[in-house]
Design a protein around this motif. Structure first.
Motif, mmCIF file in Angstrom:
data_model
loop_
_atom_site.group_PDB
_atom_site.id
_atom_site.type_symbol
_atom_site.label_atom_id
_atom_site.label_comp_id
_atom_site.label_asym_id
_atom_site.label_seq_id
_atom_site.Cartn_x
_atom_site.Cartn_y
_atom_site.Cartn_z
ATOM 1 N N SER A 1 0.820 -1.205 0.000
ATOM 2 C CA SER A 1 0.000 0.000 0.000
ATOM 3 C C SER A 1 0.854 1.255 0.000
ATOM 4 N N ASP A 2 0.374 2.275 -0.722
ATOM 5 C CA ASP A 2 1.022 3.582 -0.674
ATOM 6 C C ASP A 2 0.767 4.265 0.667
ATOM 7 N N VAL A 3 -0.408 3.981 1.234
ATOM 8 C CA VAL A 3 -0.824 4.597 2.496
ATOM 9 C C VAL A 3 -1.243 3.483 3.448
ATOM 10 N N ALA A 4 -0.758 3.564 4.701
ATOM 11 C CA ALA A 4 -1.124 2.553 5.693
ATOM 12 C C ALA A 4 -2.645 2.506 5.836
ATOM 13 N N ALA B 1 -7.592 -5.452 5.876
ATOM 14 C CA ALA B 1 -6.341 -4.784 5.522
ATOM 15 C C ALA B 1 -5.424 -4.781 6.741
ATOM 16 N N LYS B 2 -4.281 -5.477 6.606
ATOM 17 C CA LYS B 2 -3.354 -5.634 7.735
ATOM 18 C C LYS B 2 -1.967 -5.135 7.323
ATOM 19 N N GLY B 3 -1.637 -3.951 7.749
ATOM 20 C CA GLY B 3 -0.310 -3.431 7.462
ATOM 21 C C GLY B 3 -0.179 -2.961 6.026
ATOM 22 N N GLN B 4 1.041 -2.516 5.712
ATOM 23 C CA GLN B 4 1.263 -1.949 4.379
ATOM 24 C C GLN B 4 1.536 -3.008 3.312
#
Length: 521
Positions: free
Chosen positions: A78-81, A102-105
């Motif tokens: 991900s670009d954003v957390a 969604a877990k972490g980047q």
């Protein structure tokens, strides 16, 4: 909403067309395991820059009908957390197939392989709060902020689907541009030493396979005259099991040269430029035959095979008639080999595959086994095989350690060429294999490069022009030049010595005459 409906409709149409296009290949076939592999590609290679896929922010995944998909995994960076309570939602071909917290980047999400079809597939990603209701518009309104360079898709393949009765019409599926799995092709040139024209036909065939499958590596195996293909009394194919399991087989040569490799039924049907495709390894591999009565027939068959605009019939083999138009590639490249050694022939075949993948240009290769640089674009051979005249056409050559090779640019009669010289023939072959790496090909294309098989590395090589003394030494190292120079020197020495002796004799006679006291009469 309108765009979503259009994309879903498009995905449905694409799915139906893909299934229809490959029904002949898949009908009645089961995906049995053979050489299972996992292939990973970054999202950046799957993004479209325009069209419906770009408008839908979708990944486009092209799949070959020949490859049996067994697993799909998305690695999302991900670009954003992600915010607390967020989740990823995934659509394949317009249908929602997965969602995960969604877990972490960075995280991995598995997808069901049965959601994908041979042909074109789309993947859309959204990241939404748990409280939000999922709708068709979500794929467009809540696009997941993903780093395309760090995110990737991994496809697991059980192997190749068997096809017990391949046809020439199915060649685009046998060598599919949508393939993910690398392909190995074993080339058989028949009995005797390969002729330049037979090698030219084989190279064109290898090029055409690599050009069709530019997304993957096409590696060529060549074992010289080793009998990897035999003929049983029943007339069926009897191919070495390891060779058949390794990939496809390409037989190139005249009917006489391939007589020990062809079944009786196939051999009897060769009366001109001949193309045939047959199953091996229980249908998971194909045997491609490009043959004829003469070497010219073989080349014409290879040219037809390489012509992607040509439509082939739905049968296993065919003979080209005189009216059939075939097109030879307009580009021309000449390769000079020191000799027809197995390793050097394998290097030349693999270079053709690497060259077309790197440049996208299908070339008509010409070969000589003279071992010289005249009229050559490339020269392959051991460094120790060069004579003094050839060394003089190249910059200073470094001392090669075992397993090393070097590429150097030179000029012969004003014509530029590139020499790939190794500590031995095997080192040349390994250097050509290293060119599959885009970074190594870039080095090779830019200038002199040193290849080291021991460290699996390639680096630019600083070269210097030879000094006048070095060029003189090389000149005199040529036996012809040396003996001509020595003969000339001896002749000049003899003439000079003879003239000197004559002058001395004449001087002494004059002195003797002047010193004689006897009166003259």
């Amino acid at each position: 909403m309108r765009i979503s409906v259009m994309w879903a409709a498009r995905a449905s149409v694409v799915s139906r067309l893909a299934r229809a296009a490959v029904v002949a290949w898949l009908l009645g076939l089961s995906a049995l395991p053979a050489a299972a592999q996992s292939i990973t590609r970054p999202f950046s290679s799957l993004r479209s820059v325009d069209g419906a896929a770009a408008a839908a922010h979708a990944l486009v995944v092209e799949l070959s009908a020949r490859e049996a998909l067994s697993g799909v995994h998305l690695k999302l960076a991900s670009d954003v957390a992600p915010e607390a309570g967020a989740r990823y939602v995934v659509w394949v071909n317009g249908a929602q197939v997965a969602q995960a917290d969604a877990k972490g980047q960075v995280q991995t999400i598995p997808l069901p392989p049965q959601a994908f079809v041979p042909g074109t597939n789309s993947i859309q990603l959204a990241r939404v709060p748990h409280s939000e209701k999922i709708a068709a518009e979500t794929a467009y309104s809540d696009i997941a902020p993903i780093d395309n360079m760090r995110s990737s898709i991994s496809l697991d393949f059980a192997g190749l689907r068997p096809n017990p009765a391949p046809t020439l019409a199915q060649l685009p599926l046998a060598f599919d541009a949508r393939s993910w799995m690398p392909r190995n092709v074993t080339v058989v040139l028949g009995s005797g030493l390969p002729s330049p024209q037979r090698l030219q036909a084989a190279t064109l065939a290898v090029e055409s396979i690599a050009a069709r499958m530019r997304q993957v590596d096409v590696t060529v195996a060549y074992k010289g005259t080793s009998p990897i293909v035999k003929r049983e009394g029943s007339g069926s194919w009897d191919i070495d099991k390891d060779t058949a399991r390794a990939g496809d087989v390409l037989l190139v040569g005249t009917r006489d040269a391939l007589q020990n490799a062809l079944s009786e039924a196939v051999a009897e049907g060769i009366n001109g430029p001949f193309l045939g495709v047959y199953p091996a390894n229980e249908g998971r591999s194909v045997v491609m035959v490009l043959s004829g009565v003469t070497e010219t027939d073989c080349l014409r068959a290879a040219q037809a095979f390489a012509d992607t605009s040509k439509a082939f019939p739905r049968r296993a083999d065919m003979t080209l008639d005189a009216a059939t138009i075939v097109h030879a590639p307009p580009a021309h490249l000449a390769i000079s080999l020191r000799h027809s050694d197995t390793a050097l022939v394998r290097a030349a075949l693999n270079f053709a595959a690497v060259h077309v993948r790197a440049t996208g240009v299908l070339a008509n290769f010409a070969f000589t086994f003279s071992g010289d640089f005249a009229n050559a674009d490339f020269f392959f051979g051991p460094a120790t095989s060069l004579d003094a005249q050839q060394l003089g056409q190249l910059p200073s050559l470094p001392t090669l350690q075992p397993g090393q090779a070097v590429s150097l640019s030179g000029h012969s009669s004003g014509r530029p060429f590139v020499a790939v010289l190794g500590s031995n023939n095997a080192a040349v072959t390994h250097a050509i294999d290293m060119l599959r790496q885009p970074a190594v090909w870039s080095l090779f294309a830019q200038g002199a490069t040193l290849f080291d098989s021991a460290t699996e590395s390639a680096k630019p090589l600083a070269v210097a022009e030879r000094s006048r003394i070095a060029r003189l030494r090389l000149l005199l190292a040529d036996p012809l030049v040396f003996w001509c120079a020595l003969t000339t020197l001896l002749a000049l020495s003899y003439i000079f010595l003879n003239m000197t002796l004559k002058e001395q004799v004449k001087k002494r006679i004059n002195q003797s005459s002047s010193a004689d006291p006897s009166p003259k009469r």
